[in-house]
Scaffold this active site. Sequence first.
Site, PDB file in Angstrom:
ATOM      1  N   GLU A  92       0.825  -1.196   0.000  1.00 17.26           N
ATOM      2  CA  GLU A  92       0.000   0.000   0.000  1.00 17.26           C
ATOM      3  C   GLU A  92       0.867   1.258   0.000  1.00 17.26           C
ATOM      4  O   GLU A  92       1.943   1.280   0.602  1.00 17.26           O
ATOM      5  CB  GLU A  92      -0.915   0.023   1.230  1.00 17.26           C
ATOM      6  CG  GLU A  92      -1.971  -1.069   1.193  1.00 17.26           C
ATOM      7  CD  GLU A  92      -2.922  -1.027   2.372  1.00 17.26           C
ATOM      8  OE1 GLU A  92      -4.104  -1.354   2.172  1.00 17.26           O
ATOM      9  OE2 GLU A  92      -2.495  -0.684   3.486  1.00 17.26           O
ATOM     10  N   CYS A 105       3.477   8.700   0.641  1.00 18.27           N
ATOM     11  CA  CYS A 105       4.042   7.817   1.650  1.00 18.27           C
ATOM     12  C   CYS A 105       4.305   6.473   0.974  1.00 18.27           C
ATOM     13  O   CYS A 105       3.373   5.770   0.579  1.00 18.27           O
ATOM     14  CB  CYS A 105       3.065   7.672   2.822  1.00 18.27           C
ATOM     15  SG  CYS A 105       3.649   6.593   4.141  1.00 18.27           S
ATOM     16  N   CYS A 112       6.723  -6.382   7.484  1.00 15.45           N
ATOM     17  CA  CYS A 112       7.883  -5.849   8.214  1.00 15.45           C
ATOM     18  C   CYS A 112       8.296  -6.862   9.274  1.00 15.45           C
ATOM     19  O   CYS A 112       7.446  -7.490   9.913  1.00 15.45           O
ATOM     20  CB  CYS A 112       7.515  -4.513   8.872  1.00 15.45           C
ATOM     21  SG  CYS A 112       8.894  -3.695   9.708  1.00 15.45           S
ATOM     22  N   CYS A 116       6.652  -4.225  15.762  1.00 19.36           N
ATOM     23  CA  CYS A 116       6.254  -3.230  16.759  1.00 19.36           C
ATOM     24  C   CYS A 116       4.803  -3.490  17.178  1.00 19.36           C
ATOM     25  O   CYS A 116       3.957  -3.801  16.335  1.00 19.36           O
ATOM     26  CB  CYS A 116       6.398  -1.823  16.200  1.00 19.36           C
ATOM     27  SG  CYS A 116       8.094  -1.381  15.775  1.00 19.36           S
ATOM     28  N   CYS A 119       1.717  -1.531  15.354  1.00 21.35           N
ATOM     29  CA  CYS A 119       1.738  -1.365  13.902  1.00 21.35           C
ATOM     30  C   CYS A 119       1.111  -2.555  13.186  1.00 21.35           C
ATOM     31  O   CYS A 119       1.519  -3.702  13.387  1.00 21.35           O
ATOM     32  CB  CYS A 119       3.184  -1.176  13.434  1.00 21.35           C
ATOM     33  SG  CYS A 119       3.354  -0.948  11.662  1.00 21.35           S
ATOM     34  N   GLY A 157       7.115  -1.497   5.977  1.00 21.59           N
ATOM     35  CA  GLY A 157       8.488  -1.966   6.025  1.00 21.59           C
ATOM     36  C   GLY A 157       9.442  -0.994   6.686  1.00 21.59           C
ATOM     37  O   GLY A 157       9.131   0.177   6.921  1.00 21.59           O
ATOM     38  N   LEU A 212      10.811   6.785  17.872  1.00 24.76           N
ATOM     39  CA  LEU A 212      11.348   6.645  19.221  1.00 24.76           C
ATOM     40  C   LEU A 212      10.311   6.043  20.175  1.00 24.76           C
ATOM     41  O   LEU A 212      10.499   4.961  20.723  1.00 24.76           O
ATOM     42  CB  LEU A 212      11.802   8.016  19.729  1.00 24.76           C
ATOM     43  CG  LEU A 212      12.612   8.042  21.021  1.00 24.76           C
ATOM     44  CD1 LEU A 212      13.851   7.168  20.927  1.00 24.76           C
ATOM     45  CD2 LEU A 212      12.993   9.484  21.358  1.00 24.76           C
ATOM     46  N   CYS A 330      -0.955   6.612  10.197  1.00 24.56           N
ATOM     47  CA  CYS A 330       0.296   6.055  10.710  1.00 24.56           C
ATOM     48  C   CYS A 330       0.066   4.722  11.420  1.00 24.56           C
ATOM     49  O   CYS A 330      -0.776   4.620  12.316  1.00 24.56           O
ATOM     50  CB  CYS A 330       0.926   7.061  11.677  1.00 24.56           C
ATOM     51  SG  CYS A 330       2.490   6.520  12.382  1.00 24.56           S
TER      52      CYS A 330
END
Length: 346
Positions: A92, A105, A112, A116, A119, A157, A212, A330
């Site tokens: 995407e 984006c 990935c 995380c 995500c 990714g 972060l 995001c």
Amino acid sequence: MNQEHLLGMTLSEIQNIILELGLPRFTAKQITDWVYVKRVKSIDEMTNISVRNRDILKKRFDVGRVEPVDVKTSVDGTQKMLFPVKNGKFIESVNIPEEERLTICVSSQVGCKMDCSFCMTGKMGFLGSLSVNEILNQVYSVPNAEALTNLVFMGMGEPLNNFDNVMKAIEVLTADYALAWSPKRITLSTIGVIPNLKRFLEESRCHLAVSLHSPLSVQREKLMPIEKTFKAADIIELLREYDWSHQRRLSFEYIMFDGVNDAPVYARELSKFLSGLDCRVNLIRFHKIPGSDLSPSTEETMIAFRDFLTAKGFTCTIRASRGEDIFAACGMLSTTKEPRTGIQDL
């Protein structure tokens, strides 16, 4: 035989091919002009190359443009595109319109491997890295492609885990024979793969955004398992070796989770952690995803967090959410299920 794609090749690579095929040397510049500037989709459109020479090219090459198979448009104008890539997989990309900007984006991988906790892409697992052609095809084949002004490697990714192909895509985007973009129009977002981060800092002039999400190592590790391997403290130590006072921009992404990393103590620790760095901090509202117990911080909490950092001298903004209604915001990109196209569990 599968044809090789011209989109994604550098001028020097095409020059070598032209010599190999016995075609006139100037044909290489004609090809890059057609592919990268005039944005043709087929070799037949390269009308200043003879029919005979086009036929020679077509035996082995195509342009390599692939249209999205699905486009969703948000109420705020954000568009999310679904692109097919090799091995029957999909990725995407997102177009984000602003007043005088259109930012794309871009994805660099299918899924990935960073896993995380917040995500959706990470929950897919890792299914492969994109080729240079597949990265650049997103830039050339999205709606309103010619109106694009900026690019962020913030899609699916970890870009630094596909370092060579991402850097070659940047080389083409900034080359005089292609789009001739300034590196300052490109931002790469990373969780901090330190060996390739160092290479990126030395081999490019693009902006950098570091994910972060916590100034405390133990807590960051719970959110981002990569902290076990590449600690945020070591990333900061590396970044302090570089000069960020000129045009190149350093920013930190900080997704705020209710009751997790949004209390005043975290703002204080973050200000100490980043002290002395010429940087900005982007606070991001968490977008609820399936399978996660995390919740977004309140607007009031985010404002207080921002105001504290601003008072400490940081440039700190609360990033506006875009495309949440179409799962384009995001942390929400995923091709696990695409019901409108009949694609399931890729």
